[in-house]
Design a protein around this motif. Structure first.
Motif, PDB file in Angstrom:
ATOM      1  N   SER A 131      22.186 -19.725 -45.943  1.00  0.00           N
ATOM      2  CA  SER A 131      22.444 -19.409 -44.531  1.00  0.00           C
ATOM      3  C   SER A 131      21.886 -18.031 -44.197  1.00  0.00           C
ATOM      4  O   SER A 131      22.515 -17.224 -43.520  1.00  0.00           O
ATOM      5  CB  SER A 131      23.946 -19.467 -44.237  1.00  0.00           C
ATOM      6  OG  SER A 131      24.661 -18.607 -45.110  1.00  0.00           O
ATOM      7  N   ARG A 132      20.693 -17.771 -44.691  1.00  0.00           N
ATOM      8  CA  ARG A 132      19.989 -16.500 -44.474  1.00  0.00           C
ATOM      9  C   ARG A 132      18.523 -16.712 -44.811  1.00  0.00           C
ATOM     10  O   ARG A 132      18.118 -17.763 -45.311  1.00  0.00           O
ATOM     11  CB  ARG A 132      20.570 -15.408 -45.377  1.00  0.00           C
ATOM     12  CG  ARG A 132      20.531 -15.771 -46.873  1.00  0.00           C
ATOM     13  CD  ARG A 132      20.803 -14.579 -47.755  1.00  0.00           C
ATOM     14  NE  ARG A 132      20.986 -14.902 -49.151  1.00  0.00           N
ATOM     15  CZ  ARG A 132      20.015 -15.206 -50.018  1.00  0.00           C
ATOM     16  NH1 ARG A 132      18.751 -15.266 -49.615  1.00  0.00           N
ATOM     17  NH2 ARG A 132      20.284 -15.460 -51.285  1.00  0.00           N
ATOM     18  N   GLU A 133      17.721 -15.662 -44.558  1.00  0.00           N
ATOM     19  CA  GLU A 133      16.338 -15.678 -45.014  1.00  0.00           C
ATOM     20  C   GLU A 133      16.305 -15.534 -46.531  1.00  0.00           C
ATOM     21  O   GLU A 133      17.195 -14.910 -47.125  1.00  0.00           O
ATOM     22  CB  GLU A 133      15.546 -14.524 -44.373  1.00  0.00           C
ATOM     23  CG  GLU A 133      15.433 -14.603 -42.860  1.00  0.00           C
ATOM     24  CD  GLU A 133      14.468 -15.681 -42.383  1.00  0.00           C
ATOM     25  OE1 GLU A 133      13.928 -16.442 -43.220  1.00  0.00           O
ATOM     26  OE2 GLU A 133      14.262 -15.766 -41.154  1.00  0.00           O
ATOM     27  N   LEU A 134      15.306 -16.108 -47.174  1.00  0.00           N
ATOM     28  CA  LEU A 134      15.189 -15.964 -48.616  1.00  0.00           C
ATOM     29  C   LEU A 134      14.707 -14.559 -48.977  1.00  0.00           C
ATOM     30  O   LEU A 134      13.927 -13.943 -48.249  1.00  0.00           O
ATOM     31  CB  LEU A 134      14.227 -17.003 -49.193  1.00  0.00           C
ATOM     32  CG  LEU A 134      14.851 -18.345 -49.593  1.00  0.00           C
ATOM     33  CD1 LEU A 134      15.421 -19.071 -48.387  1.00  0.00           C
ATOM     34  CD2 LEU A 134      13.845 -19.217 -50.334  1.00  0.00           C
ATOM     35  N   LYS A 135      15.191 -14.066 -50.105  1.00  0.00           N
ATOM     36  CA  LYS A 135      14.764 -12.766 -50.615  1.00  0.00           C
ATOM     37  C   LYS A 135      13.371 -12.895 -51.227  1.00  0.00           C
ATOM     38  O   LYS A 135      12.933 -13.992 -51.587  1.00  0.00           O
ATOM     39  CB  LYS A 135      15.762 -12.268 -51.666  1.00  0.00           C
ATOM     40  CG  LYS A 135      17.180 -12.115 -51.139  1.00  0.00           C
ATOM     41  CD  LYS A 135      18.133 -11.774 -52.262  1.00  0.00           C
ATOM     42  CE  LYS A 135      19.575 -11.689 -51.763  1.00  0.00           C
ATOM     43  NZ  LYS A 135      20.536 -11.422 -52.858  1.00  0.00           N
ATOM     44  N   ASP A 136      12.693 -11.766 -51.379  1.00  0.00           N
ATOM     45  CA  ASP A 136      11.339 -11.779 -51.942  1.00  0.00           C
ATOM     46  C   ASP A 136      11.325 -12.413 -53.331  1.00  0.00           C
ATOM     47  O   ASP A 136      10.399 -13.167 -53.676  1.00  0.00           O
ATOM     48  CB  ASP A 136      10.788 -10.353 -52.010  1.00  0.00           C
ATOM     49  CG  ASP A 136      10.476  -9.783 -50.637  1.00  0.00           C
ATOM     50  OD1 ASP A 136      10.373 -10.584 -49.676  1.00  0.00           O
ATOM     51  OD2 ASP A 136      10.347  -8.550 -50.519  1.00  0.00           O
ATOM     52  N   SER A 137      12.337 -12.116 -54.140  1.00  0.00           N
ATOM     53  CA  SER A 137      12.395 -12.670 -55.495  1.00  0.00           C
ATOM     54  C   SER A 137      12.568 -14.186 -55.474  1.00  0.00           C
ATOM     55  O   SER A 137      12.075 -14.889 -56.366  1.00  0.00           O
ATOM     56  CB  SER A 137      13.545 -12.026 -56.272  1.00  0.00           C
ATOM     57  OG  SER A 137      14.785 -12.244 -55.610  1.00  0.00           O
ATOM     58  N   GLU A 138      13.242 -14.689 -54.446  1.00  0.00           N
ATOM     59  CA  GLU A 138      13.433 -16.137 -54.315  1.00  0.00           C
ATOM     60  C   GLU A 138      12.165 -16.799 -53.780  1.00  0.00           C
ATOM     61  O   GLU A 138      11.778 -17.886 -54.224  1.00  0.00           O
ATOM     62  CB  GLU A 138      14.623 -16.410 -53.393  1.00  0.00           C
ATOM     63  CG  GLU A 138      15.941 -15.909 -53.958  1.00  0.00           C
ATOM     64  CD  GLU A 138      17.059 -15.825 -52.925  1.00  0.00           C
ATOM     65  OE1 GLU A 138      18.223 -15.680 -53.330  1.00  0.00           O
ATOM     66  OE2 GLU A 138      16.763 -15.882 -51.705  1.00  0.00           O
ATOM     67  N   ALA A 196      23.782 -11.934 -43.503  1.00  0.00           N
ATOM     68  CA  ALA A 196      23.306 -11.910 -42.115  1.00  0.00           C
ATOM     69  C   ALA A 196      24.215 -11.046 -41.245  1.00  0.00           C
ATOM     70  O   ALA A 196      23.734 -10.283 -40.391  1.00  0.00           O
ATOM     71  CB  ALA A 196      23.247 -13.334 -41.568  1.00  0.00           C
ATOM     72  N   PHE A 197      25.519 -11.134 -41.452  1.00  0.00           N
ATOM     73  CA  PHE A 197      26.495 -10.394 -40.651  1.00  0.00           C
ATOM     74  C   PHE A 197      26.295  -8.889 -40.795  1.00  0.00           C
ATOM     75  O   PHE A 197      26.228  -8.157 -39.798  1.00  0.00           O
ATOM     76  CB  PHE A 197      27.905 -10.794 -41.075  1.00  0.00           C
ATOM     77  CG  PHE A 197      29.009 -10.076 -40.348  1.00  0.00           C
ATOM     78  CD1 PHE A 197      29.417 -10.495 -39.092  1.00  0.00           C
ATOM     79  CD2 PHE A 197      29.651  -8.989 -40.923  1.00  0.00           C
ATOM     80  CE1 PHE A 197      30.434  -9.833 -38.413  1.00  0.00           C
ATOM     81  CE2 PHE A 197      30.669  -8.324 -40.263  1.00  0.00           C
ATOM     82  CZ  PHE A 197      31.057  -8.751 -39.004  1.00  0.00           C
ATOM     83  N   ILE A 198      26.205  -8.398 -42.033  1.00  0.00           N
ATOM     84  CA  ILE A 198      26.093  -6.950 -42.230  1.00  0.00           C
ATOM     85  C   ILE A 198      24.747  -6.430 -41.738  1.00  0.00           C
ATOM     86  O   ILE A 198      24.641  -5.278 -41.307  1.00  0.00           O
ATOM     87  CB  ILE A 198      26.333  -6.554 -43.700  1.00  0.00           C
ATOM     88  CG1 ILE A 198      25.287  -7.178 -44.620  1.00  0.00           C
ATOM     89  CG2 ILE A 198      27.746  -6.924 -44.139  1.00  0.00           C
ATOM     90  CD1 ILE A 198      25.386  -6.704 -46.073  1.00  0.00           C
ATOM     91  N   GLU A 199      23.730  -7.280 -41.779  1.00  0.00           N
ATOM     92  CA  GLU A 199      22.424  -6.865 -41.259  1.00  0.00           C
ATOM     93  C   GLU A 199      22.431  -6.800 -39.732  1.00  0.00           C
ATOM     94  O   GLU A 199      21.980  -5.819 -39.130  1.00  0.00           O
ATOM     95  CB  GLU A 199      21.345  -7.836 -41.730  1.00  0.00           C
ATOM     96  CG  GLU A 199      19.951  -7.492 -41.223  1.00  0.00           C
ATOM     97  CD  GLU A 199      18.900  -8.497 -41.643  1.00  0.00           C
ATOM     98  OE1 GLU A 199      17.765  -8.411 -41.127  1.00  0.00           O
ATOM     99  OE2 GLU A 199      19.204  -9.370 -42.475  1.00  0.00           O
ATOM    100  N   LEU A 200      22.983  -7.840 -39.097  1.00  0.00           N
ATOM    101  CA  LEU A 200      22.958  -7.918 -37.641  1.00  0.00           C
ATOM    102  C   LEU A 200      23.810  -6.844 -36.973  1.00  0.00           C
ATOM    103  O   LEU A 200      23.492  -6.384 -35.872  1.00  0.00           O
ATOM    104  CB  LEU A 200      23.419  -9.310 -37.196  1.00  0.00           C
ATOM    105  CG  LEU A 200      22.453 -10.453 -37.528  1.00  0.00           C
ATOM    106  CD1 LEU A 200      23.147 -11.802 -37.381  1.00  0.00           C
ATOM    107  CD2 LEU A 200      21.219 -10.388 -36.643  1.00  0.00           C
ATOM    108  N   PHE A 201      24.902  -6.431 -37.633  1.00  0.00           N
ATOM    109  CA  PHE A 201      25.785  -5.424 -37.045  1.00  0.00           C
ATOM    110  C   PHE A 201      25.537  -4.017 -37.586  1.00  0.00           C
ATOM    111  O   PHE A 201      26.282  -3.093 -37.268  1.00  0.00           O
ATOM    112  CB  PHE A 201      27.252  -5.820 -37.248  1.00  0.00           C
ATOM    113  CG  PHE A 201      27.714  -6.892 -36.297  1.00  0.00           C
ATOM    114  CD1 PHE A 201      27.984  -6.598 -34.966  1.00  0.00           C
ATOM    115  CD2 PHE A 201      27.849  -8.197 -36.725  1.00  0.00           C
ATOM    116  CE1 PHE A 201      28.396  -7.578 -34.085  1.00  0.00           C
ATOM    117  CE2 PHE A 201      28.264  -9.201 -35.850  1.00  0.00           C
ATOM    118  CZ  PHE A 201      28.535  -8.889 -34.529  1.00  0.00           C
ATOM    119  N   GLY A 202      24.494  -3.848 -38.385  1.00  0.00           N
ATOM    120  CA  GLY A 202      24.158  -2.520 -38.884  1.00  0.00           C
ATOM    121  C   GLY A 202      25.118  -1.998 -39.929  1.00  0.00           C
ATOM    122  O   GLY A 202      25.178  -0.783 -40.190  1.00  0.00           O
TER     123      GLY A 202
END
Length: 313
Positions: free
Chosen positions: A258-265, A72-78
């Protein structure tokens, strides 16, 4: 002889008068000496200057691969960049130290004056300092009103529809009583949930996954077991990916992420959002910095900014 005695007597009198007229030596332990020194404060009595050396290198601390908080951190901060082919690349600097649990992250930052890291908002404590991001304080209230934008969902997942004790426990989490537990440190997903009524299922279930979700899960388990005393629930703490894998292969009944689930999950699991959490960017309490903007956080974690004087102006 009389003249000699007169001269000697005159000399003695001169010395006696000089001794009487000389000022008394000051006793450093006397009250007057103490008063004199307090009227002229020394440098040590003034406000101490900060010992923080901004020319020092920034000690970047990140979470391990598989951590939902890192994802989540690396996604939110680009910090995670998406290529033209849709693939995502984590640009976190290779110089970053890795903390494989929330408590390890907190210990790292608390013990290093020049370190920076990030943790779940609900895990934040006084051993570290949370920075404002883009002018907003890292609080549950600010996450809820949208001013603090560094937030992510807390999810649980089961393989297929839950049954028995797992179903009853999940019903508790989503009930009025469960969401009240959640709202202690996080943000509830349903402020109008109905009161809980247990079906008194018994047996044992295992919950595994994110170390960020674990603290609130422990509180939920404690509150649930006070209602259903016949329940046995074990929590295994690791990371989000491990939790989803365990749920998929059947080694746990409920996985935590503590994130959205991936497509594979998502292809194998049924997710349920139980809370919303903020991610706090943290530094050592001795660091004079109070806030950063989004771009500065990215520059630190991608290795573009390497010393504190590039950040602290």
């Amino acid at each position: 002889m009389k003249r000699i005695l007169a001269c000697v007597l005159a000399v003695v009198m001169v010395f006696a008068l000089a001794a009487c007229g000389a000022p008394a030596a000051e006793d450093s332990s006397s009250p007057s000496a103490s008063a004199g020194s307090s009227s002229s404060p020394s440098a040590s009595a003034s406000a101490p200057a900060s010992d923080f050396d901004s020319t020092r290198e920034i000690s970047v601390v990140s979470r391990e691969d598989g951590s939902g908080t890192r994802g989540a951190f690396i996604e939110l901060f680009g910090i995670e960049e998406k290529g033209e082919d849709g693939t995502k690349t984590d640009k976190t600097t290779k110089e970053a130290a890795i903390a494989n649990r929330t408590d390890v992250m907190l210990t790292n930052i608390a013990g290093n004056e020049y370190a920076i890291g990030y943790v779940s908002l609900g895990s934040l404590n006084e051993t570290v300092k949370a920075l404002k991001i883009d002018g907003a304080e890292a609080t549950a209230e600010n996450v809820k009103n949208g001013t603090y934008k560094v937030s992510r969902p807390f999810n649980i997942a089961t393989k297929g529809e839950p049954t028995g004790l797992a179903k009853d426990f999940i019903n508790f989490i989503l009930s009025k009583e469960g969401q009240e537990v959640v709202s202690g440190d996080y943000i509830a997903v349903n402020d109008n949930a109905e009161a809980f009524k247990s079906d008194n299922s018994t047996g044992k279930i295992v919950i595994a996954g994110s170390s960020s979700v674990s603290p609130v899960m422990e509180k939920l388990v404690e509150a649930y077991k006070a209602i259903n005393t016949g329940a046995e629930i074990e929590i295994q703490t690791n990371d989000s990916t491990a939790g989803m894998t365990a749920a998929m292969d059947g080694t746990c009944d409920i996985g935590m992420a503590s994130r959205e689930l991936k497509d594979s999950e998502l292809a194998e699991l049924t997710p349920t959002q139980i809370a919303i959490d903020g991610i706090a960017v943290i530094v050592n309490n001795a660091n004079p910095l109070e806030e950063l903007d989004n771009a500065a956080v990215k520059s630190i974690y991608t290795g573009e900014a390497t010393t504190w004087d590039q950040i602290i102006k």
